[in-house]
Design a protein around this motif. Structure first.
Motif, PDB file in Angstrom:
ATOM      1  N   GLU A 423       9.498  26.409 -56.235  1.00 29.69           N
ATOM      2  CA  GLU A 423      10.941  26.544 -56.034  1.00 29.69           C
ATOM      3  C   GLU A 423      11.486  25.446 -55.131  1.00 29.69           C
ATOM      4  O   GLU A 423      12.696  25.251 -55.057  1.00 29.69           O
ATOM      5  CB  GLU A 423      11.271  27.948 -55.508  1.00 29.69           C
ATOM      6  N   ASN A 493      16.712  30.608 -54.666  1.00 26.44           N
ATOM      7  CA  ASN A 493      15.746  29.819 -55.441  1.00 26.44           C
ATOM      8  C   ASN A 493      16.046  29.935 -56.920  1.00 26.44           C
ATOM      9  O   ASN A 493      16.425  31.010 -57.391  1.00 26.44           O
ATOM     10  CB  ASN A 493      14.316  30.347 -55.237  1.00 26.44           C
ATOM     11  N   GLU A 572      26.396  41.419 -52.902  1.00 24.15           N
ATOM     12  CA  GLU A 572      27.084  42.299 -51.948  1.00 24.15           C
ATOM     13  C   GLU A 572      27.563  41.445 -50.779  1.00 24.15           C
ATOM     14  O   GLU A 572      26.765  41.060 -49.919  1.00 24.15           O
ATOM     15  CB  GLU A 572      26.118  43.355 -51.430  1.00 24.15           C
ATOM     16  N   ILE A 586      16.832  37.250 -40.534  1.00 19.11           N
ATOM     17  CA  ILE A 586      16.381  37.870 -41.777  1.00 19.11           C
ATOM     18  C   ILE A 586      15.071  37.261 -42.267  1.00 19.11           C
ATOM     19  O   ILE A 586      14.308  37.930 -42.937  1.00 19.11           O
ATOM     20  CB  ILE A 586      17.469  37.841 -42.890  1.00 19.11           C
ATOM     21  N   ASN A 587      14.816  36.035 -41.914  1.00 15.56           N
ATOM     22  CA  ASN A 587      13.543  35.455 -42.391  1.00 15.56           C
ATOM     23  C   ASN A 587      12.334  36.072 -41.690  1.00 15.56           C
ATOM     24  O   ASN A 587      11.204  35.859 -42.104  1.00 15.56           O
ATOM     25  CB  ASN A 587      13.526  33.928 -42.309  1.00 15.56           C
ATOM     26  N   GLN A 588      12.572  36.841 -40.650  1.00 17.50           N
ATOM     27  CA  GLN A 588      11.455  37.586 -40.052  1.00 17.50           C
ATOM     28  C   GLN A 588      11.508  39.069 -40.407  1.00 17.50           C
ATOM     29  O   GLN A 588      10.489  39.755 -40.407  1.00 17.50           O
ATOM     30  CB  GLN A 588      11.432  37.406 -38.535  1.00 17.50           C
ATOM     31  N   LYS A 589      12.700  39.566 -40.708  1.00 18.88           N
ATOM     32  CA  LYS A 589      12.847  41.008 -40.899  1.00 18.88           C
ATOM     33  C   LYS A 589      12.851  41.461 -42.356  1.00 18.88           C
ATOM     34  O   LYS A 589      12.584  42.627 -42.633  1.00 18.88           O
ATOM     35  CB  LYS A 589      14.159  41.482 -40.223  1.00 18.88           C
ATOM     36  N   TRP A 590      13.182  40.591 -43.251  1.00 17.34           N
ATOM     37  CA  TRP A 590      13.358  40.992 -44.649  1.00 17.34           C
ATOM     38  C   TRP A 590      12.313  40.374 -45.558  1.00 17.34           C
ATOM     39  O   TRP A 590      11.870  39.255 -45.329  1.00 17.34           O
ATOM     40  CB  TRP A 590      14.746  40.551 -45.150  1.00 17.34           C
ATOM     41  N   SER A 591      12.004  41.104 -46.627  1.00 22.28           N
ATOM     42  CA  SER A 591      11.128  40.526 -47.647  1.00 22.28           C
ATOM     43  C   SER A 591      11.896  39.428 -48.383  1.00 22.28           C
ATOM     44  O   SER A 591      13.127  39.403 -48.392  1.00 22.28           O
ATOM     45  CB  SER A 591      10.649  41.596 -48.625  1.00 22.28           C
ATOM     46  N   TRP A 592      11.137  38.551 -48.993  1.00 20.47           N
ATOM     47  CA  TRP A 592      11.741  37.341 -49.562  1.00 20.47           C
ATOM     48  C   TRP A 592      12.754  37.674 -50.657  1.00 20.47           C
ATOM     49  O   TRP A 592      13.808  37.040 -50.757  1.00 20.47           O
ATOM     50  CB  TRP A 592      10.634  36.427 -50.099  1.00 20.47           C
ATOM     51  N   ASP A 593      12.456  38.655 -51.488  1.00 21.56           N
ATOM     52  CA  ASP A 593      13.374  39.003 -52.578  1.00 21.56           C
ATOM     53  C   ASP A 593      14.706  39.501 -52.034  1.00 21.56           C
ATOM     54  O   ASP A 593      15.759  39.241 -52.605  1.00 21.56           O
ATOM     55  CB  ASP A 593      12.751  40.067 -53.486  1.00 21.56           C
ATOM     56  N   ARG A 594      14.634  40.224 -50.925  1.00 22.35           N
ATOM     57  CA  ARG A 594      15.865  40.765 -50.349  1.00 22.35           C
ATOM     58  C   ARG A 594      16.729  39.626 -49.807  1.00 22.35           C
ATOM     59  O   ARG A 594      17.958  39.636 -49.944  1.00 22.35           O
ATOM     60  CB  ARG A 594      15.496  41.748 -49.237  1.00 22.35           C
ATOM     61  N   LEU A 596      16.708  36.629 -50.976  1.00 22.16           N
ATOM     62  CA  LEU A 596      17.208  35.877 -52.131  1.00 22.16           C
ATOM     63  C   LEU A 596      18.429  36.531 -52.769  1.00 22.16           C
ATOM     64  O   LEU A 596      19.342  35.845 -53.214  1.00 22.16           O
ATOM     65  CB  LEU A 596      16.120  35.741 -53.198  1.00 22.16           C
ATOM     66  N   ARG A 597      18.443  37.843 -52.828  1.00 19.84           N
ATOM     67  CA  ARG A 597      19.585  38.448 -53.509  1.00 19.84           C
ATOM     68  C   ARG A 597      20.738  38.733 -52.559  1.00 19.84           C
ATOM     69  O   ARG A 597      21.796  39.188 -52.988  1.00 19.84           O
ATOM     70  CB  ARG A 597      19.160  39.674 -54.320  1.00 19.84           C
TER      71      ARG A 597
ATOM     72  N   ASN B  73       7.503  36.815 -46.337  1.00 17.48           N
ATOM     73  CA  ASN B  73       7.566  38.174 -45.800  1.00 17.48           C
ATOM     74  C   ASN B  73       7.408  39.184 -46.910  1.00 17.48           C
ATOM     75  O   ASN B  73       8.060  39.073 -47.946  1.00 17.48           O
ATOM     76  CB  ASN B  73       8.922  38.444 -45.148  1.00 17.48           C
ATOM     77  N   GLY B  74       6.606  40.192 -46.661  1.00 18.71           N
ATOM     78  CA  GLY B  74       6.447  41.270 -47.625  1.00 18.71           C
ATOM     79  C   GLY B  74       5.169  41.136 -48.441  1.00 18.71           C
ATOM     80  O   GLY B  74       4.773  42.070 -49.123  1.00 18.71           O
ATOM     81  N   PHE B 426       7.526  40.864 -55.893  1.00 23.22           N
ATOM     82  CA  PHE B 426       8.784  41.450 -55.433  1.00 23.22           C
ATOM     83  C   PHE B 426       9.797  41.597 -56.558  1.00 23.22           C
ATOM     84  O   PHE B 426      10.760  42.349 -56.435  1.00 23.22           O
ATOM     85  CB  PHE B 426       9.424  40.575 -54.349  1.00 23.22           C
ATOM     86  N   GLU B 427       9.653  40.833 -57.606  1.00 19.22           N
ATOM     87  CA  GLU B 427      10.745  40.728 -58.576  1.00 19.22           C
ATOM     88  C   GLU B 427      10.425  41.276 -59.960  1.00 19.22           C
ATOM     89  O   GLU B 427      11.340  41.602 -60.694  1.00 19.22           O
ATOM     90  CB  GLU B 427      11.180  39.261 -58.689  1.00 19.22           C
ATOM     91  N   ASN B 494      13.355  35.129 -60.977  1.00 14.93           N
ATOM     92  CA  ASN B 494      14.516  35.292 -60.091  1.00 14.93           C
ATOM     93  C   ASN B 494      15.830  35.161 -60.852  1.00 14.93           C
ATOM     94  O   ASN B 494      16.736  34.441 -60.455  1.00 14.93           O
ATOM     95  CB  ASN B 494      14.458  34.247 -58.959  1.00 14.93           C
TER      96      ASN B 494
END
Lengths: 768, 768
Positions: A423, A493, A572, A586-594, A596-597, B73-74, B426-427, B494
């Motif tokens: 990506e 990505n 959203e 967020i790059n420490q707290k969230w999964s990557w897919d979250r 991304l969207r 992450n994740g 994740f996706e 994605n």
């Protein structure tokens, strides 16, 4: 902020008190470099606590075989690793039979580090009581010479406090070093010769695969009470080190010291067979000058740099220290003498990210170097990419492009792509447009067109060809689209029609064609050579032109803004301020897919385009886009806040501009990202410089000359900066009361201030 | 096709002639298994040439620490690796002091392998002239018992041809084995006990981290001319092996042999402390029966399997061999006795992909097992997922979902996610809908509703909650959208609003709510338990329902088709047939980004939805979508052609249907993908079965009973298949002249043939 142990000071970085937990951070912060080599602030003497050892030689790297979880076609075979080079700074110290080690002792007092940025040296001092009860005072001063850039010098002094002491200084060279960053635990260095003669020694080693030959050398002098002593050293060697043991009895209260000259000669600059003699020669030259004389030269050299590059801030010591730290580190990393070198993201302060060259250079660093150095420096940075054009064409071929299309790599040392995330590697192609932009920016600022017919146009053609082939016609839209990209905002990505990428693609093609026409008209022989070399036909130009003309840009009629990419409005759209703070970063707290969207933007993306092409949009459009995107921007890249700071200033939102400025200027000193241990963020430091000069100072090029719109944060009394504009130095002094300009040069300069014309005579001051 | 050395035969897989280059392929193709364990067709005797050693125990795995290039992450912390287990098949053979080794000898003749699928055994025979000039004939027969599934048996016979010979048989156990697939070269097994007594021995070892205890045992018998001999073995052991050396003089022309019983007892099925005695007991039981008696039982057991599962094809030996190979391998891999087990993509034939369970099970394997086994088998497969529900909820929590939302893993052994590519892990969330679909499919086929109130509804609620939370409201569209997914077509990553995913999400929610209402009305105590356990509120149901109702589906008015995802029509829509054949397979010829932005479809995506929900669309809609998507489908997944084959048959395009069928049925036998060395494609074999039964036979469930639309490729004379439908066996025989049905059961069955009703009496034949 995660630390605040650095003492505020206008010119120095100072640490007081010893804390094991801070050692690795300080090793980064107190790093020194001279453009040709650099090193972390590791201790000279042995240290058994946690440390990250690093000494780096510009241009010397290792192609570490790629290791990924899941291979994708097109991945490069290796990643160019920044290499920890043989250690030449080491001086083991034994005092009455006990090894000096700050990690194992009774007590340490008066520990102090200072990195003197004004003069370019690093000093460390402390008093230590050993386990054997001996108390000594230690002081070491170290610098990497700007004048002899293959040489560094250390003066290491010991003063017994409570007893006479027998001290053994053991300066050594060691090529048995390792990298922290390695994919397969490969051996990176092969040592093939080792020699010692009197107080000197060298080790010849070469990097595996790349076969850079490096001679690491040292030459030592022992002093007692300032007087040089001839002591015959005891020699210890094995296959990768050579140690010289100097034993000396130091009476209580007296000071003995060792001066160690060391450094590297490299096959990039010498013939292999001459490396050892070159090392011996340059070390001899240094030792004959002596430590103090060499240090004087160092101070003068730095004084010349500051003359052109300094920014002063009145009324805010921490801001002053921050900006100088940034300018200092940039100059330690790259001085622009050598078109084979570039500005690594960690400079000479760590291994992370590998490679040396990202689009950071074109987008962030070139403006700094253009304004604070002779224009040859920026030209060397452009030439670096020109020299890699063939590799960029090969890189594009690997991805299926043809006919001389060039894709510059995301990360590189020698022009080949190193990165291996699909990506990014394959999709973050906007970097390619930055190559053309840098040429445009160089010409705009310096007025030097000659680079374009000589070299630049070939790069532009390769880049334009890439965009031409990469864009595809959507029969559904009857527009050209660019599918499957990652924009500057890496929190998206594989998106379609990233506005920034599409805009840059269109512009890159148009600017290329404009210059083809200009070169055709004005530089006929260059034109003939280039057309022959590139085999460029009119039909191809026409086809390119159609792509540019019919480029698609996602736009929201409702919001009257260009959309970051197709479908952005389906997200959203909750602003960062409405996000629970526990969710950030967020790059420490969230999964990557979250991530991304989500709508959240890592670094300026649409706004990056508005920054680069500001004059193609109205201020109202800038405000609309800034107001739309800023609320979703999380600035989790060090390259982000500076762009927002500049735009906030342009929109007269000085509070916001100042807030963004603060995020960049002390990023490393205060360790905002909790990672300073790994090294400094060198390239983003140029963004900090831009925040002041382009943001607060409002520097732009308009009508082929300088334009300013000076503003000042209410927190400051005043600030000054200098710009080198076409071989004249303009010194700008902004205060709460007004702005004055002082021109050092030889001819009148027309400038704009807040869109009004002013003429400045050489060596005169005007105040507005 | 890349190989054609397998001899066509109706019931056996046969290789003739020895070729070093084919050894690893044949090790895969001649693999044997019994659902509880399995092994590649490695030689018993030493072999110094290239080989891929593999022996696998169902349910025993190692959590190998994740190794990726760039951490996201994740990501899960480990990947469950299929484990090469201790070797029990080894029998070194020494002949007059020379080790028997097919890689080092003077000559080999009459080399032959046969995997007899009808009877479930594997035989290898050859004549060999050793370097020492001795010529011997060797024959070995091996099987893994279906009756005693902890036991395998080998009869290994040697006949000297040109001289008397002293032969030493050295049967051994070896737990010092390694995996080819390992991230960090970890040690996977720890051996902690080793014992030998007379002709028997065992090794106790456990897997690191997961602590599966496994007892590997053997019991040997020596025969000369069919008569058992008592020979006292010489014993050799070290910390990970035990070897018994039996020396016997064999007169020229006479045959001596060793029968070795071996296998595994596992802590999944026994207490740790009983493993050794369980092993000893079961091996004793086997040896007392004797090799031949055990083999007779094996033949009977396979006969029972074939009775229900066989498909015959008249007039095409290779097609016949192909389909039986698929059915045979599926039965070797999973027999449905144990709800803790599942169907790994490589079964017991290799390590690749790791894990055991993909959505392949729900989408492809369950129909096969429902129709060819007792319904308890499919129910066990559903229960496997029910037992993992808590883990699926934890998995969703790791990605930020709450309140009992469940995300089933992409790849798993124990319910935890193993996979580590963000665009998949994740996706590729459509897998979650397959869980609900499988429950629906099970009920539809078996008529057994009891599973839903007992277990299924809880799974459905977890899945529906996930879709509810994962969909977000686009205020721009005033529709619910699902952003950032990968559909079944993994050549898109994605993307937004993958039609298949959105459709499955909507359907999963609706079907869940339908069943909540049904269970509420008809299974009150289950309802109370479930509501209490899940804490499901009416408001949540209402909110879910709104998501389903307002789900967005990308649709092209121009083409009258649902779009695979947003923006699909922006692609360059060049059909596969217009693509230069040198460009294919694109997954080997193109870089990943180029694949992603192309329109090419790896495996059925929109069409997968039309396959699963065929009755929700008209035949005209199916034709429109088939005609739109088929031309872009490259079928570079083994799971793809079967769906297209079924749909082509439904659309009366038998030539196309037959072509697709051919691509699946001999995928491994003819090694289409050049990778059979790594193991077989087990799960896609169920798709081949579906191509015949659902494709050519036209089997569907309509009005709660079986419906057929029999068709036959013009290349075949006829074919038969059997289906177990609600405890009666219907035997279907399709020929060019017509179709006959024969019911083995106890009550009349109403079926549809080409939409006309027919009543079939038990044990009677009707021909249509």
């Amino acid at each position: 902020m995660n630390q605040d142990y650095i003492k505020p000071d206008n010119w120095s970085i100072i640490e007081e008190g010893f804390d094991v937990e801070r050692v690795k951070s300080s090793e980064s912060l107190f790093s020194i470099g001279n453009g040709a080599m650099g090193q972390r602030a590791n201790f000279e003497e042995a240290y058994s606590g946690p440390t990250f050892q690093g000494s780096y030689v510009a241009g010397v790297y290792y192609p570490d075989k790629t290791r990924v979880g899941w291979w994708k076609n097109g991945y490069p075979e290796y990643f160019a690793k920044v290499l920890n080079a043989p250690n030449w700074i080491g001086i083991n110290v034994e005092i009455n039979g006990e090894k000096l080690d700050l990690y194992r002792c009774r007590s340490i007092t008066n520990f102090r580090r200072e990195l003197n940025m004004k003069e370019g040296w690093y000093q460390r001092s402390f008093d230590i009581t050993l386990l054997n009860g001996i108390e000594v005072s230690v002081k070491s001063v170290r610098f990497l010479s700007l004048d002899l850039d293959e040489v560094g010098a250390i003066k290491y002094e010991v003063t017994p406090i409570n007893h006479d002491a027998t001290v053994v200084f053991t300066p050594y060279l060691d090529s048995g070093i390792t990298n922290e960053d390695t994919n397969w635990d490969d051996k990176f260095w092969d040592t093939y010769d080792l020699s010692q003669q009197g107080d000197s020694a060298y080790i010849l080693s070469k990097t595996m695969k790349t076969e850079f030959h490096v001679c690491t050398g040292m030459l030592n002098q022992i002093f007692l009470e300032g007087e040089q002593k001839n002591i015959y050293p005891k020699v210890e060697t094995n296959s990768t080190y050579v140690k010289l043991n100097y034993s000396i009895v130091i009476p209580k209260g007296k000071t003995a010291g060792i001066v160690k000259f060391g450094g590297y000669t490299v096959s990039l600059n010498h013939k292999e067979k001459d490396l050892a003699s070159a090392s011996t020669t340059v070390l001899k030259q240094a030792s004959e000058s002596g430590f103090d004389a060499l240090l004087d030269l160092q101070k003068k050299a730095w004084s010349r740099i500051w003359e052109m590059a300094d920014i002063t801030i009145e009324g805010d010591v921490k801001a002053q220290q921050g900006i100088r730290f940034n300018i200092f580190q940039l100059n330690q990393t790259y001085l622009g003498k050598d078109a084979r070198l570039n500005i690594g993201p960690k400079g000479f302060t760590g291994e992370k990210y590998g490679g040396s060259t990202y689009w950071d250079t074109e987008a962030y660093c070139i403006p700094f170097y253009m304004a604070t150095k002779d224009q040859v420096v920026a030209r060397n940075l452009l030439t670096y990419r020109y020299n890699h054009l063939e590799r960029a064409i090969e890189n594009a071929e690997k991805l299926g492009f043809t006919n001389g299309a060039a894709l510059y790599p995301m990360v590189t040392m020698n022009g080949e792509e190193c990165h291996n995330e699909w990506e990014i590697t394959f999709e973050e192609i906007h970097r390619n447009g930055a190559m053309t932009f840098a040429i445009y920016n160089y010409h705009r600022y310096t007025g030097d067109y000659s680079y374009i017919p000589e070299k630049g146009l070939e790069v532009m053609i390769g880049v334009a060809r890439f965009w031409h082939q990469r864009a595809t016609l959507s029969t559904d839209k009857n527009k050209y689209v660019i599918l499957g990209v990652t924009g500057p905002n890496e929190y998206e990505n594989n998106v379609n029609n990233n506005w920034y990428t599409n805009y840059l693609a269109k512009w890159s093609i148009e600017y290329c064609i404009e210059n083809i026409n200009k070169v055709k008209a004005e530089y006929k022989s260059d034109y003939t050579r280039i057309i022959e070399k590139t085999n460029l036909k009119q039909e191809e130009i026409n086809a390119m032109s159609e792509v540019a003309e019919k480029m698609y840009f996602p736009f929201s009629e409702k919001h009257k803004v260009y959309l970051q990419q197709d479908g952005f409005l389906d997200k959203e759209l909750i602003s960062v301020s409405d996000l629970d703070s526990s969710q950030r970063p967020i790059n420490q707290k969230w999964s990557w897919d979250r991530i991304l969207r989500s709508p959240y933007i890592k670094q300026a993306d649409v706004l990056q385009g508005f920054y680069m092409f500001e004059d193609q949009f109205t201020k109202e459009e800038l405000a609309l886009h800034f107001d739309f995107y800023e609320p979703f921007t999380v600035h989790e890249s060090s390259l982000s806040p500076c762009v927002h700071s500049i735009q906030a200033a342009a929109l007269d939102r000085m509070d916001q501009a100042y807030t963004f400025y603060l995020r960049t200027s002390r990023l490393d000193l205060d360790d905002y990202n909790k990672e300073v241990e790994e090294g400094l963020h060198i390239t983003s430091m140029a963004g900090t410089w831009m925040s002041i000069v382009e943001g607060f100072g409002g520097l732009r090029i308009k009508n082929d000359t300088l334009s300013f719109a000076p503003k000042i944060p209410k927190e400051w009394k005043g600030y000054t900066f200098n710009v080198n504009f076409r071989n004249q130095i303009l010194k700008v002094n902004v205060s709460q009361e007004g702005t004055s300009f002082n021109l050092e040069g030889d001819h009148e300069l027309l400038i704009y201030v807040d869109d009004k014309e002013f003429k400045i005579s050489p060596n005169s001051l005007i105040t507005i």
